[in-house]
Design an enzyme around this catalytic site. Structure first.
Site, PDB file in Angstrom:
ATOM      1  N   LYS A  22       1.820   1.464 -36.673  1.00 11.99           N
ATOM      2  CA  LYS A  22       3.182   1.382 -36.109  1.00 11.99           C
ATOM      3  C   LYS A  22       3.666   2.772 -35.694  1.00 11.99           C
ATOM      4  CE  LYS A  22       6.801   1.435 -39.110  1.00 11.99           C
ATOM      5  NZ  LYS A  22       7.834   2.453 -38.913  1.00 11.99           N
ATOM      6  N   ASN A  23       3.507   3.735 -36.608  1.00  7.57           N
ATOM      7  CA  ASN A  23       4.101   5.054 -36.354  1.00  7.57           C
ATOM      8  C   ASN A  23       3.328   5.867 -35.320  1.00  7.57           C
ATOM      9  OD1 ASN A  23       6.103   4.382 -38.079  1.00  7.57           O
ATOM     10  ND2 ASN A  23       5.408   5.658 -39.784  1.00  7.57           N
ATOM     11  N   CYS A 123      20.032   6.344 -42.324  1.00  8.45           N
ATOM     12  CA  CYS A 123      19.199   5.166 -42.478  1.00  8.45           C
ATOM     13  C   CYS A 123      19.278   4.723 -43.917  1.00  8.45           C
ATOM     14  CB  CYS A 123      17.770   5.439 -42.066  1.00  8.45           C
ATOM     15  SG  CYS A 123      16.871   6.356 -43.258  1.00  8.45           S
ATOM     16  N   ARG A 128      19.103  11.403 -42.332  1.00 10.40           N
ATOM     17  CA  ARG A 128      17.901  11.847 -41.624  1.00 10.40           C
ATOM     18  C   ARG A 128      18.373  12.573 -40.368  1.00 10.40           C
ATOM     19  NH1 ARG A 128      13.780   6.915 -41.375  1.00 10.40           N
ATOM     20  NH2 ARG A 128      12.373   8.453 -40.454  1.00 10.40           N
ATOM     21  N   ASP A 349       5.664   7.557 -47.333  1.00  7.55           N
ATOM     22  CA  ASP A 349       5.697   6.120 -47.035  1.00  7.55           C
ATOM     23  C   ASP A 349       4.918   5.293 -48.060  1.00  7.55           C
ATOM     24  OD1 ASP A 349       7.256   6.656 -44.872  1.00  7.55           O
ATOM     25  OD2 ASP A 349       5.657   6.518 -43.396  1.00  7.55           O
ATOM     26  N   ARG A 441       9.515  -5.341 -39.839  1.00  7.79           N
ATOM     27  CA  ARG A 441       9.575  -4.213 -38.901  1.00  7.79           C
ATOM     28  C   ARG A 441       8.241  -3.481 -38.834  1.00  7.79           C
ATOM     29  NH1 ARG A 441      14.362  -0.155 -39.560  1.00  7.79           N
ATOM     30  NH2 ARG A 441      12.998   0.722 -37.994  1.00  7.79           N
TER      31      ARG A 441
HETATM   32  N1  EPU Z   1      14.238  16.622 -40.730  1.00  7.22           N
HETATM   33  C1  EPU Z   1      15.227  17.531 -40.494  1.00  7.22           C
HETATM   34  N2  EPU Z   1      15.737  17.627 -39.221  1.00  7.22           N
HETATM   35  C2  EPU Z   1      15.285  16.858 -38.202  1.00  7.22           C
HETATM   36  C3  EPU Z   1      14.266  15.924 -38.456  1.00  7.22           C
HETATM   37  C4  EPU Z   1      13.776  15.825 -39.736  1.00  7.22           C
HETATM   38  O1  EPU Z   1      15.660  18.247 -41.397  1.00  7.22           O
HETATM   39  O2  EPU Z   1      15.757  17.018 -37.072  1.00  7.22           O
HETATM   40  C5  EPU Z   1      13.635  16.520 -42.068  1.00  7.22           C
HETATM   41  C6  EPU Z   1      14.004  15.223 -42.779  1.00  7.22           C
HETATM   42  O3  EPU Z   1      15.230  15.327 -43.453  1.00  7.22           O
HETATM   43  C7  EPU Z   1      12.827  15.046 -43.704  1.00  7.22           C
HETATM   44  C8  EPU Z   1      11.651  15.563 -42.869  1.00  7.22           C
HETATM   45  O4  EPU Z   1      12.233  16.428 -41.908  1.00  7.22           O
HETATM   46  O5  EPU Z   1      12.962  15.888 -44.818  1.00  7.22           O
HETATM   47  C9  EPU Z   1      10.838  14.515 -42.152  1.00  7.22           C
HETATM   48  O6  EPU Z   1      11.666  13.447 -41.789  1.00  7.22           O
HETATM   49  P1  EPU Z   1      11.870  12.792 -40.378  1.00  7.22           P
HETATM   50  O7  EPU Z   1      13.162  12.054 -40.491  1.00  7.22           O
HETATM   51  O8  EPU Z   1      11.700  13.719 -39.262  1.00  7.22           O
HETATM   52  O9  EPU Z   1      10.735  11.767 -40.267  1.00  7.22           O
HETATM   53  P2  EPU Z   1      10.426  11.058 -38.935  1.00  7.22           P
HETATM   54  O10 EPU Z   1       9.507  11.890 -38.156  1.00  7.22           O
HETATM   55  O11 EPU Z   1      11.683  10.607 -38.263  1.00  7.22           O
HETATM   56  C10 EPU Z   1       8.300   9.676 -39.585  1.00  7.22           C
HETATM   57  C11 EPU Z   1       7.984   8.235 -39.880  1.00  7.22           C
HETATM   58  C12 EPU Z   1       8.578   7.823 -41.214  1.00  7.22           C
HETATM   59  C13 EPU Z   1       8.025   8.740 -42.297  1.00  7.22           C
HETATM   60  C14 EPU Z   1       8.323  10.213 -41.934  1.00  7.22           C
HETATM   61  C15 EPU Z   1       7.721  11.207 -42.901  1.00  7.22           C
HETATM   62  C16 EPU Z   1       7.884   7.211 -37.689  1.00  7.22           C
HETATM   63  C17 EPU Z   1       8.438   6.238 -36.724  1.00  7.22           C
HETATM   64  N3  EPU Z   1       8.546   7.388 -38.834  1.00  7.22           N
HETATM   65  O12 EPU Z   1       9.713   9.745 -39.489  1.00  7.22           O
HETATM   66  O13 EPU Z   1       8.096   6.488 -41.443  1.00  7.22           O
HETATM   67  O14 EPU Z   1       8.597   8.430 -43.533  1.00  7.22           O
HETATM   68  O15 EPU Z   1       7.803  10.517 -40.617  1.00  7.22           O
HETATM   69  O16 EPU Z   1       6.339  11.107 -42.900  1.00  7.22           O
HETATM   70  O17 EPU Z   1       6.845   7.796 -37.454  1.00  7.22           O
HETATM   71  C18 EPU Z   1       8.146   4.297 -42.289  1.00  7.22           C
HETATM   72  O18 EPU Z   1       7.165   4.031 -41.568  1.00  7.22           O
HETATM   73  O19 EPU Z   1       8.542   3.528 -43.191  1.00  7.22           O
HETATM   74  C19 EPU Z   1       8.864   5.559 -42.074  1.00  7.22           C
HETATM   75  C20 EPU Z   1      10.112   5.759 -42.501  1.00  7.22           C
END
Ligand code: EPU
Length: 462
Positions: A22-23, A123, A128, A349, A441
């Site tokens: 998915k990701n 979320c 986030r 995850d 999802r």
């Molecule tokens: N962060 C920041 N600023 C930003 C973006 C991220 O400080 O602008 C921090 C977050 O707070 C966190 C870390 O960076 O500490 C990583 O989080 P982020 O929210 O960027 O993760 P993401 O890239 O949005 C992807 C996966 C998530 C998975 C995370 C971590 C997808 C669609 N989502 O999210 O997957 O948990 O990486 O590996 O790829 C899931 O599949 O259940 C899921 C939540």
């Protein structure tokens, strides 16, 4: 509203085919906005997040067709003739459903000089932020403003793309993730923007997750010029939570145009890890097929420490089994201590799924969540099934119990939901799991796959 009814205590046995990631699929779907040519994606999982991304791309002017004769094959073409203006606004109605919608920001901005994407907001498991996405795009010369809850971005440089006549971003040094936890989707957005920018871009501390690597490979496949540099893992400043991890720098040489192509999405490592949890918690024996063992290194290591036997049967098959033949004869698993971290460390995850297994382990397990501050919504629900867990900041102390009992529980997010499925499979009697839309999802046909392995699980309305 749909719910799962699970009668636990059945040992799972058989083989299960892992779906596409998915990701990996979501950012690659978004990156098809970078080209006006046809892209065919294979091994795309059919789940509600990829359906939401389909709707989003259609709203932006792409024609997205799921091949009914070949599951997982998706054809993405421009709805309009190349050169005509597409919609560059991702609406709140779609973005609010799925945070990964933010992946279209970089591709739209670099291809069409402007983009507007609703702020995805918080979320289910806490704040986030998206500051890294914004500061990364600003480092490429974009003018980015937050207006009425929307991210409004524009490429205001003087240089125009010779292929499109539209203003280009300019390549540059992107140090925004230096000294921080790299963000997967921020890396994806900045990278997707850089591939069509003027000149060279260098993204420091880019995410190394296999899903970002898949995006890199897809972009190269359609004509992008990207090189990956891995820094020495032994430098002191590269340590994360006491563990040495190597850091990646991505170098991108911007091109003016990308072409189409056919590309196969990698297998879902979190789905494979989830089935390891289902095997561990039910004392089962599973042949996990169509997986990528090298992406599962940390997960395999931890599950082996928990007492699972994991054998690689072929390049994409793992045989996972526990010591006992029946759940009641299963030896209680040994307690351990784990921290989540960026790839290649143990993935956040999988944290909830590991916790579900640790609940039935012998002794105490300490589980530290170091990516998110409060990704522990599953704790209260696991306790309803009989778990004993103490939370202190970002650490969970899990005191192993010898049995769980069925109860009514609720999924609060995707992985919390999967952890509750695992715990319910092991609990005696009947469990009722509500809000299964969270699970749908991110898992393709979870119900069908579990039933095939012998699980007593049905979907009910109400
Ligand atoms: N962060 C920041 N600023 C930003 C973006 C991220 O400080 O602008 C921090 C977050 O707070 C966190 C870390 O960076 O500490 C990583 O989080 P982020 O929210 O960027 O993760 P993401 O890239 O949005 C992807 C996966 C998530 C998975 C995370 C971590 C997808 C669609 N989502 O999210 O997957 O948990 O990486 O590996 O790829 C899931 O599949 O259940 C899921 C939540």
């Amino acid at each position: 509203m749909e719910k799962y009814i699970i009668h636990g205590g059945v040992r799972l046995e058989g083989s299960v085919k892992i779906s596409g990631s998915k990701n990996a699929a979501l950012p690659i779907f978004a990156a098809t906005l970078l080209t006006d040519e046809e892209v065919i994606l294979k091994n795309v999982p059919q789940l509600s997040d990829t359906q939401t991304m389909t709707l989003l791309l259609r709203s932006l002017g792409k024609k997205v067709s799921w091949d009914t004769g070949s599951p997982g094959r998706v054809i993405i073409q421009p709805e309009l003739k190349a050169g005509l203006v597409v919609n560059t606004k991702a609406s709140y109605e779609i973005v609010k459903r799925m945070r990964a919608s933010i992946c279209v920001l970089g591709p739209l901005l670099t291809r069409y000089s402007k983009a507007e994407v609703s702020l995805p907001g918080g979320c289910a498991f806490g704040p986030r932020p998206v500051d890294l996405h914004i500061s990364g795009l600003r480092a490429l010369g974009a003018d980015v403003k937050l207006i009425h809850g929307n991210i409004v971005a524009e490429a205001k440089g003087l240089l125009k793309n010779s292929a499109t006549g539209l203003r280009r971003l300019r390549g540059g040094h992107v140090p925004v993730m230096q000294g921080r936890i790299s963000s997967v989707l921020a890396t994806d957005n900045i990278l997707s923007a850089a591939v069509l920018a003027e000149g060279e871009t260098c993204i420091e501390n880019a995410a190394r997750e296999p899903e970002t690597e898949d995006l890199v490979n897809f972009l190269k496949h359609i004509g992008a010029e990207i090189t990956q540099e891995i820094e020495d893992p032994h430098k002191e400043d590269l340590f994360h939570e006491g563990k040495s991890i190597s850091i990646q720098r991505l170098r991108v040489k911007g091109v003016s145009k990308l072409h189409g192509g056919e590309y196969t999405i990698i297998p879902d490592r979190i789905e494979a890890g989830s089935f390891m949890s289902f095997a561990a918690i039910t004392g089962g024996k599973l042949l996990i097929q169509n997986c990528e063992p090298k992406h599962l290194h940390a997960v395999i290591q931890i599950f082996e420490e928990l007492g699972l036997s994991i054998q690689q049967k072929s390049s994409n098959e793992l045989l996972v089994k526990t010591a006992g033949k029946r759940l009641k004869r299963l030896k209680r698993l040994k307690g351990i201590e784990v921290s989540t971290g960026p790839y290649p460390l143990f993935p956040t995850d999988m944290q909830a799924l590991l916790m579900a297994v640790a609940v039935l382990a012998e002794g105490d397990t300490i589980l530290e969540e170091s990516i998110y501050s409060s990704r522990f919504n599953h704790v209260g629900e696991l306790e309803r099934l009989g778990a004993s867990i103490t939370l202190e900041g970002n650490k969970a102390y899990i005191h192993g119990v010898s049995a769980l009992e069925g109860a009514r529980v609720m999924a609060s997010d995707l992985r919390a939901g999967a952890a509750l499925v695992a715990a319910s499979l092991a609990a005696s009697g009947k469990s009722e799991l509500r809000r299964v839309y969270h699970i749908k999802r991110g898992y393709e046909n979870l119900l069908g796959k579990l039933k095939k392995l012998g699980a007593k699980i049905v979907l009910e309305d109400g």
